[in-house]
Motif scaffolding. Structure first.
Motif, PDB file in Angstrom:
ATOM      1  N   ALA A  91       0.834  -1.201   0.000  1.00 40.41           N
ATOM      2  CA  ALA A  91       0.000   0.000   0.000  1.00 40.41           C
ATOM      3  C   ALA A  91       0.866   1.247   0.000  1.00 40.41           C
ATOM      4  CB  ALA A  91      -0.931  -0.004   1.214  1.00 40.41           C
ATOM      5  N   ARG A 121     -11.829   2.502 -10.151  1.00 44.56           N
ATOM      6  CA  ARG A 121     -10.680   3.396 -10.018  1.00 44.56           C
ATOM      7  C   ARG A 121      -9.579   3.060 -11.036  1.00 44.56           C
ATOM      8  NH1 ARG A 121     -14.894   3.620  -6.470  1.00 44.56           N
ATOM      9  NH2 ARG A 121     -14.269   3.651  -4.281  1.00 44.56           N
ATOM     10  N   ARG A 122      -9.252   1.784 -11.146  1.00 52.18           N
ATOM     11  CA  ARG A 122      -8.097   1.363 -11.947  1.00 52.18           C
ATOM     12  C   ARG A 122      -8.244   1.706 -13.438  1.00 52.18           C
ATOM     13  NH1 ARG A 122      -6.214  -3.441 -14.393  1.00 52.18           N
ATOM     14  NH2 ARG A 122      -3.943  -3.675 -14.213  1.00 52.18           N
ATOM     15  N   LEU A 125      -8.052   6.961  -3.871  1.00 50.57           N
ATOM     16  CA  LEU A 125      -7.229   5.790  -3.575  1.00 50.57           C
ATOM     17  C   LEU A 125      -6.471   5.913  -2.264  1.00 50.57           C
ATOM     18  CD1 LEU A 125      -5.893   5.045  -7.167  1.00 50.57           C
ATOM     19  CD2 LEU A 125      -7.377   3.562  -5.795  1.00 50.57           C
ATOM     20  N   GLU A 163      -8.338   4.823   0.569  1.00 47.11           N
ATOM     21  CA  GLU A 163      -8.823   3.439   0.540  1.00 47.11           C
ATOM     22  C   GLU A 163      -7.727   2.390   0.703  1.00 47.11           C
ATOM     23  OE1 GLU A 163     -12.720   3.576  -2.348  1.00 47.11           O
ATOM     24  OE2 GLU A 163     -10.765   3.392  -3.317  1.00 47.11           O
ATOM     25  N   ILE A 164      -6.538   2.630   0.161  1.00 47.35           N
ATOM     26  CA  ILE A 164      -5.578   1.534   0.037  1.00 47.35           C
ATOM     27  C   ILE A 164      -4.862   1.200   1.343  1.00 47.35           C
ATOM     28  CG2 ILE A 164      -5.180   1.900  -2.425  1.00 47.35           C
ATOM     29  CD1 ILE A 164      -2.576   3.325  -1.712  1.00 47.35           C
ATOM     30  N   GLU A 193      -8.101  -2.991  -8.265  1.00 47.38           N
ATOM     31  CA  GLU A 193      -9.358  -2.254  -8.174  1.00 47.38           C
ATOM     32  C   GLU A 193      -9.791  -2.204  -6.705  1.00 47.38           C
ATOM     33  OE1 GLU A 193     -11.849   0.102  -8.578  1.00 47.38           O
ATOM     34  OE2 GLU A 193     -11.255  -0.511 -10.601  1.00 47.38           O
ATOM     35  N   THR A 194     -10.264  -1.056  -6.251  1.00 43.27           N
ATOM     36  CA  THR A 194     -10.717  -0.908  -4.859  1.00 43.27           C
ATOM     37  C   THR A 194     -12.221  -0.665  -4.754  1.00 43.27           C
ATOM     38  OG1 THR A 194     -10.280   1.485  -4.890  1.00 43.27           O
ATOM     39  CG2 THR A 194      -8.486   0.065  -4.164  1.00 43.27           C
ATOM     40  N   ARG A 195     -12.876  -0.455  -5.875  1.00 44.09           N
ATOM     41  CA  ARG A 195     -14.316  -0.154  -5.858  1.00 44.09           C
ATOM     42  C   ARG A 195     -15.117  -1.272  -5.203  1.00 44.09           C
ATOM     43  NH1 ARG A 195     -18.526  -1.149  -9.953  1.00 44.09           N
ATOM     44  NH2 ARG A 195     -16.892  -2.186 -11.148  1.00 44.09           N
ATOM     45  N   ARG A 243     -14.879  -2.669  -2.357  1.00 46.15           N
ATOM     46  CA  ARG A 243     -14.160  -3.615  -1.514  1.00 46.15           C
ATOM     47  C   ARG A 243     -13.905  -3.030  -0.137  1.00 46.15           C
ATOM     48  NH1 ARG A 243      -9.456  -6.134  -5.540  1.00 46.15           N
ATOM     49  NH2 ARG A 243     -10.836  -7.567  -6.660  1.00 46.15           N
ATOM     50  N   ILE A 282      -9.175  -5.164  -0.142  1.00 43.96           N
ATOM     51  CA  ILE A 282      -8.204  -4.303  -0.823  1.00 43.96           C
ATOM     52  C   ILE A 282      -6.785  -4.740  -0.485  1.00 43.96           C
ATOM     53  CG2 ILE A 282      -7.269  -1.953  -0.924  1.00 43.96           C
ATOM     54  CD1 ILE A 282     -10.168  -0.964  -0.507  1.00 43.96           C
ATOM     55  N   ASP A 283      -6.548  -5.038   0.798  1.00 43.53           N
ATOM     56  CA  ASP A 283      -5.213  -5.467   1.210  1.00 43.53           C
ATOM     57  C   ASP A 283      -4.825  -6.777   0.523  1.00 43.53           C
ATOM     58  OD1 ASP A 283      -2.826  -5.278   3.013  1.00 43.53           O
ATOM     59  OD2 ASP A 283      -3.649  -7.176   3.745  1.00 43.53           O
TER      60      ASP A 283
END
Length: 491
Positions: free
Chosen positions: A272, A336-337, A389, A392-393, A454-456, A458, A463-464
């Motif tokens: 991250a 996002r990606r 991001l 989120e990450i 992608e984090t949408r 999640r 995400i991790d």
């Protein structure tokens, strides 16, 4: 709220949906919080027009002109670095109110400056506030946002940044005929005062912060006022369990001799951190703020006078705003990606063509066209999605510090680019300098393609896991334990 209205991490339980009235209320809070982003945008944009007149009043050479722009970023690095600890200690709401107050002070110093050094001091103070805002606002928005609309609310920060830039350009245009650069700066005090007022009387504290700091009853009342008592109890219980688990892990690490500050650099957080810091750097080294800060100066070099240069910069600011609105509507649908990848691809092509326009001396219309396409590509992807991001990450236990460090790197990169741009353009040529930015956009494209998941939609655990997979590892058991990768399309 509290990363709220979402399923328990690691479970397949149902989502808890935010009722419409809660979504409306949270959106209102998000808009007020994003005033910090507006101040960020206003102060980075207003100097572009003011500089055309300051350089004559104070007889500034090219280095001094660049330093008036870039010294704000020195303060911003300090502000962004300190923001995480400040927000964690005193709360998100109080931190945001303090940021607004500092902005008022910096605005007064800059607007009343009697010379170059005083103006530099005012810009440093302004930098403290905009840097702290850029680190605090994404965290605050993330912690009050329901999962379903989290991307939209986090991109509201970038929307307000672009609104701030556009308003700054319009203010520059209003005062261009009188060359009243002091009034250009002074207008920024109005949103700063509104931010202080919102923090004092309108905004709630982040429930996540309240629960972490032993004020679960206050958080429960805030959530229940938006939903109902049962939902509030469920969400608070989830956060309390997560906080308790993180504290146990922290105690174990400390017992083994690890320092708390090193948590951000732990092996399990490293993916991250690498993604966050790299995106923070390339967002600036892609060249965006050479356009934002120096748009009138660049346009003036195509043969237009100062007033017309400012007028065209307003058009650029409008495109920036419109495309940011488009990005906000897409971020929770397209993801996002893919938005970042498309953005970087178009940025690379358009800024290469912008450089070519200067090298072969194309007409001003084509030059402006390439600038507009580049701005549109940035605003429609990398610009707003980066701020989404970094909210989120990072794992919840290091989210504030991770966001703060990423933002600090963003400001350092911003400083380097803005200070070096004019001297570099003089040494290499303006077109060749833009080609360097194009090459960096190409590098960023391939980095994102390889390492950004992608984090949408999640949660933090998902995400991790996707980040670990992208870096060729998955976690099992203790943080940092690695087993063979199981990468797949979902990562």
């Amino acid at each position: 709220m509290v990363q709220g209205f979402s399923r328990e991490p690691g479970t397949q339980g149902p989502l808890i949906e935010a009722p419409p009235r809660a979504v409306r209320r949270i959106t209102q809070w998000a808009a007020a919080i994003a005033l910090g982003g507006f101040l960020f945008g206003f102060d980075t944009g207003v100097v572009s027009g003011a500089l055309l007149y300051i350089k004559h009043d104070f007889q500034l050479n090219s280095f001094e002109q660049g330093s008036v722009v870039s010294v704000l970023l020195v303060g911003a690095v300090v502000g962004a670095t300190a923001a995480g600890g400040l927000a964690d200690r005193f709360g998100r709401r109080k931190a945001l109110g303090l940021i607004g107050a500092v902005f008022v002070v910096g605005t007064a110093i800059a607007a009343l400056a009697g010379g170059y050094l005083t103006l530099m001091a005012g810009r440093i103070v302004l930098g403290l506030s905009v840097g702290a805002a850029s680190a605090t606002v994404p965290v605050y928005l993330s912690e009050i946002s329901p999962t379903k609309i989290r991307g939209r609310l986090l991109t509201m920060n970038q929307l307000m940044i672009t609104v701030g830039i556009l308003v700054a350009y319009m203010v520059n245009l209003v005062f261009a005929s009188s060359e009243a650069w002091r009034l250009m700066f002074a207008v920024g005090a109005v949103p700063a005062v509104l931010l202080v007022a919102a923090a004092l009387w309108f905004l709630p504290e982040s429930p996540q912060w309240l629960i972490t700091h032993g004020q679960a009853d206050v958080a429960r009342r805030e959530i229940a006022a938006l939903t109902d008592a049962a939902t509030a109890d469920t969400l608070v219980a989830r956060v309390q369990r997560r906080v308790a688990e993180e504290r146990k892990k922290q105690a174990r690490r400390e017992a083994e001799g690890a320092q708390a500050r090193k948590r951000l650099f732990a092996p399990d957080v490293r993916p991250a951190l690498i993604v966050g810091l790299t995106l923070a750097a390339v967002q600036q080294f892609g060249g965006i703020n050479t356009i934002i800060y120096y748009a009138p100066t660049i346009i003036e070099q195509t043969g237009l006078n100062a007033s017309n240069a400012i007028l065209y910069s307003v058009f650029i600011g409008l495109i920036n705003l419109v495309m940011t609105v488009v990005a906000i509507r897409l971020v929770d649908k397209a993801g996002r990606r893919p938005m970042v990848l498309v953005s970087l691809g178009i940025m690379a092509v358009s800024i290469f063509l912008l450089g070519l326009a200067f090298v072969v001396d194309m007409n001003s219309t084509l030059t402006l066209l390439f600038m507009v396409v580049y701005i549109a590509a940035f605003a429609g992807g990398l610009g707003p999605v980066f701020w989404t991001l970094i909210g989120e990450i990072f794992p919840p236990s290091v989210r504030a510090e991770g966001s703060s460090l990423s933002t600090a790197v963003n400001w350092v990169s911003n400083f380097v680019v803005s200070l070096a741009f004019l001297p570099l353009a003089s040494a290499l040529g303006q077109g060749e300098t833009f080609w360097i930015f194009a090459a960096i956009c190409v590098f960023a494209f391939f980095f994102v393609h390889r390492y950004l998941p992608e984090t949408r939609g999640r949660d933090a655990e998902q995400i991790d896991a996707a980040l670990q997979s992208r870096f060729g590892r998955t976690t099992g058991g203790e943080p940092g334990a690695a087993v063979p990768s199981r990468k797949g399309p979902s990562a």
